[in-house]
Each structure stands twice: as structure tokens, then as C-alpha cells.
Enzyme design. Sequence first.
Site, PDB file in Angstrom:
ATOM      1  N   TYR A  58       0.870  -1.006  -0.006  1.00 16.76           N
ATOM      2  CA  TYR A  58      -0.081  -0.041  -0.085  1.00 16.76           C
ATOM      3  C   TYR A  58       0.910   1.118   0.139  1.00 16.76           C
ATOM      4  CZ  TYR A  58      -4.785  -0.087   0.180  1.00 16.76           C
ATOM      5  OH  TYR A  58      -6.374   0.001  -0.334  1.00 16.76           O
ATOM      6  N   GLU A  60      -0.450   4.839  -0.616  1.00 13.45           N
ATOM      7  CA  GLU A  60      -1.296   6.215  -0.991  1.00 13.45           C
ATOM      8  C   GLU A  60      -0.283   7.216  -0.777  1.00 13.45           C
ATOM      9  OE1 GLU A  60      -4.581   6.059   1.427  1.00 13.45           O
ATOM     10  OE2 GLU A  60      -5.722   4.609   0.374  1.00 13.45           O
ATOM     11  N   ASP A 203      -4.622  13.606 -25.758  1.00 10.19           N
ATOM     12  CA  ASP A 203      -4.698  12.255 -25.090  1.00 10.19           C
ATOM     13  C   ASP A 203      -3.996  11.467 -26.176  1.00 10.19           C
ATOM     14  OD1 ASP A 203      -5.382   9.876 -24.837  1.00 10.19           O
ATOM     15  OD2 ASP A 203      -7.499  10.102 -24.471  1.00 10.19           O
ATOM     16  N   THR A 229      -2.330   6.133 -22.295  1.00  5.20           N
ATOM     17  CA  THR A 229      -2.184   4.754 -21.615  1.00  5.20           C
ATOM     18  C   THR A 229      -1.028   4.130 -21.917  1.00  5.20           C
ATOM     19  OG1 THR A 229      -3.287   3.582 -23.872  1.00  5.20           O
ATOM     20  CG2 THR A 229      -4.839   4.273 -22.033  1.00  5.20           C
ATOM     21  N   LYS A 232      -0.950   0.373 -25.154  1.00  8.80           N
ATOM     22  CA  LYS A 232      -1.191   0.316 -26.811  1.00  8.80           C
ATOM     23  C   LYS A 232       0.115   0.273 -27.451  1.00  8.80           C
ATOM     24  CE  LYS A 232      -5.773   2.311 -26.293  1.00  8.80           C
ATOM     25  NZ  LYS A 232      -5.919   2.976 -24.816  1.00  8.80           N
ATOM     26  N   ARG A 238      -1.039  -2.398 -18.667  1.00  9.92           N
ATOM     27  CA  ARG A 238      -2.508  -1.901 -18.840  1.00  9.92           C
ATOM     28  C   ARG A 238      -2.436  -0.537 -17.752  1.00  9.92           C
ATOM     29  NH1 ARG A 238      -6.607  -3.181 -21.645  1.00  9.92           N
ATOM     30  NH2 ARG A 238      -5.315  -4.646 -22.959  1.00  9.92           N
TER      31      ARG A 238
HETATM   32  N1  DSN Z   1     -10.949   1.057 -25.795  1.00  6.68           N
HETATM   33  C1  DSN Z   1      -9.649   1.675 -26.473  1.00  6.68           C
HETATM   34  C2  DSN Z   1      -9.632   1.773 -27.916  1.00  6.68           C
HETATM   35  O1  DSN Z   1      -9.765   0.412 -28.196  1.00  6.68           O
HETATM   36  O2  DSN Z   1      -9.095   2.327 -28.541  1.00  6.68           O
HETATM   37  C3  DSN Z   1      -9.536   3.173 -25.889  1.00  6.68           C
HETATM   38  O3  DSN Z   1      -9.609   3.261 -24.506  1.00  6.68           O
END
Ligand code: DSN
Length: 421
Positions: A58, A60, A203, A229, A232, A238
Site C-alpha cells: 500500500y 497512498e 490524449d 495509456t 497500446k 495496462r
Molecule cells: N478502448 C480503447 C480502444 O480500443 O481504443 C480506448 O480506450
Amino acid sequence: MCEVSMNIEHIKKVDPVVAEQIEKEFERQQNTIELIASENITSEAVMEACGSVLTNKYAEGKPHKRFYNGCDHVDVIEEIAQKRACELFHMDHANVQPHSGAQANMAVFMAVLKPGDKVLGMDLSNGGHLSHGSPVNFSGLYFDVKSYGVDEYGNIDYENVRKMALEHKPKLIICGASNYSKIIDFKKFREIADEVGAYLLADIAHIAGLVAAGLHPSPAGYAQFVTTTTHKSLRGPRGGITMCDEEFAQIIDKAVFPGMQGGPLEHIIAGKAVALLEASKPEFKAYAEQILKNAKALAQGLMDEGMDIVGGMTENHLMTLDLRKTGKTGKDMANVLERVGITANKNTVPDDPQSPFVTSGIRLGVPAVTTRGFKEDDMTEVAKIIASAIFSSDNELGLHNLRERSLKLCKKYPIYMRIGG
Ligand code: DSN
């Protein structure tokens, strides 16, 4: 890829049901051509970090300002992740705690907006994201959102964005997309934001790997806030990251904790740190270059087979097949592709006559297959398989043969060599 020590012997003993599904999922990934544009195959090093003892801790708060003792080691890891994110994306400050991209965006909303404030973002069905103002998401439920879209050629109409900004005077403008195949002009967005006194949030979740490799213009210097994110094109675990100019560091950190999250996932933060290091290497730049080559080869191959692509040739890692002239739907054809061993998702096309649940398009992306080692020739073969499957979707024997062809490609480029003990 090298042999991995993904040992699931303990899971097998404790919970055979879950172990069986992990093994089946491994087989599915191994034997499927993954064209979901937002997925990737992360490294063994990232997976080890995510499966480490850090999950027990933990923590925080922020490094050196925690609400729990015993944080010396996670402090080091989290600071390294922050530093690597700042260096890779040329931003002043990074909060690496957001559990996802939606939460990375939520932190920006929470930091600079009050409920009811005006936001201008890209419409979900035109390629935006749920958290850019969809009425069913916190962003659309609690804020006054106006959405811009793309023109009939799939391009952002910057003059229209400007007109909308002048008319609605948003406090925040969001650029960046989940399904947009062209280069995003961050400078132009900043000019529009400056004209109306709005903050700019970029983003870059989809294109983060390309930005990191210097193969897509960076929003640094234009957007005060940059979110991404990590799973990707960046090929990490993730999760999400919120970055900003120094002057907003404190309000972003406060928005993440205690604003919207409790304890950070330090094991995932360690995975982010590892992935950010990997993304700074020359090998990653070569990977990102191959992504661009593969995407172009796939788009060209599909067009050569007589298929339409929204906006024509892609400029990044993804594209959307426009099925309207075939009379078939995205929903049905994504299912047909799954039968021939290709995973992709249905997606709307501009002015789609079908509902978002049916759609006339399929989004295709190449980061995952590029990680496996696919090259341009392989993408041409994938294009042929896709076109044949769609044009002859009711020919059972034909589909069976196409499945054999896709399996052959998968066998040529195995992902992790084995799973188990
Ligand atoms: N769901 C994602 C995508 O497939 O692009 C975006 O967060």
C-alpha cells in the site's frame, strides 16, 4: 521472442479453473492475428514486474509523502517511472498512478474544471473516446460538452473546431483519438485553445509509441496536459499516465490522489517504468518504424483488393475499413474475421447509416502483429485474407482455408514460446 518463464504452476494447483482459462487465452493469442489497434504484446520483463511482490504494498500518496510506512523501494520505482515518462515525452511532470487512460483524463477534468464547465472534445463515433465527453461517461454526465467530428474524408476540420471553440468558449479542449488515422496538428489545436483562453489536453493513448519514437509530432510545448495509456503502441502494462506543465503538477497530483483514486498499483507502476525504459531504446524506434511500414502495407493491400479505407492511406498505426459498398456490417464482418483467426473490432465510419452496435466499419491496427515480427509482405497476405473473408463470407470451405493461412502466419511468428511450468 525468447522463451519465457511464465510459470502458472501455483495457479494450476490453487485454482485450476482460472489456470485453464489463462492457458486457453495464451493459445488464443498465439494462434490469432491480433489487429485490435489498442492491443499489444508486452515484454516478459514488463509482465514480471506486474506479477511481482509489489502488488502487496500500500502506498497512498506520492513518493516520500506516503500515508504508509515501508515505501522506500516503491518510492524509488515510482520516481524512476515519473522521470522516464517526463524524459520520453518531454513534459515537466508525470503522475504515473492513473489506473487507466480514462482515469488519466479524469485527473485533468478534476484538476482544472468544475462540474458544468464547458469542454470541446472529439465525438466518440467520429473517433474520439468515451472520456472525451460521451454522454454516458463522467465527462459528458458532469460537464457541458460540445463535440467536433471528422469530415467525409475522415479528417479533422480544424476550421470547424475553431468555429465551435469561438462559439462555445470551452474551458478545456481535448485532442487525440481512439480511431483517427491521420497526423494530429497539436500546434493548430493550441492556437485555437489560445484564441479562446482554453486549456489543451492531448490524449496520445493510441499514438504514444509513435510519439516516443519521434515518428509522430509531439504535443509537448503545445498541450498543457498530455495523457496516455501505457498498453497500446507504447507496449507496456495496462494503465495510464497524466503529464503536465510544472505549474499544474500539484493540482494533477491532488486530483489523482485523494481526488479520484486510493492506493496506487505499484506493481503496474513498476511495469510502466520498465516499458518506458524499453521505449527509450533504439530497438523500440525500429519497432515503431516497422509499425508505420506495416500499417501502410496493410492499407495498400486492402485497397489493392478493392476495399475502401476511411480517409485513404493511413499516417499512423491504424485504419478503418469502410464496408458500405459491400452491403455488409462491421458487426457481422468482425465475427467473420474472428472465424478466420483475425481479431478486430467493429467501428463506425463517418456518417455511418448503421447504429454504433452494428456499424459499417472495422478498425484495424498493427502494433501487436508488428511486435510478433510481421513485415510488409505478411501484411499483404493479411490484407488478402481479410478481403477474401469479407467478399466470400458465406463460403464455408473458403473460410476454412483462410483460417489455415492465418494460422500459418501465426506459426511463423510465435509470441512467448511457452506458458506453464
Ligand atoms: N478502448 C480503447 C480502444 O480500443 O481504443 C480506448 O480506450
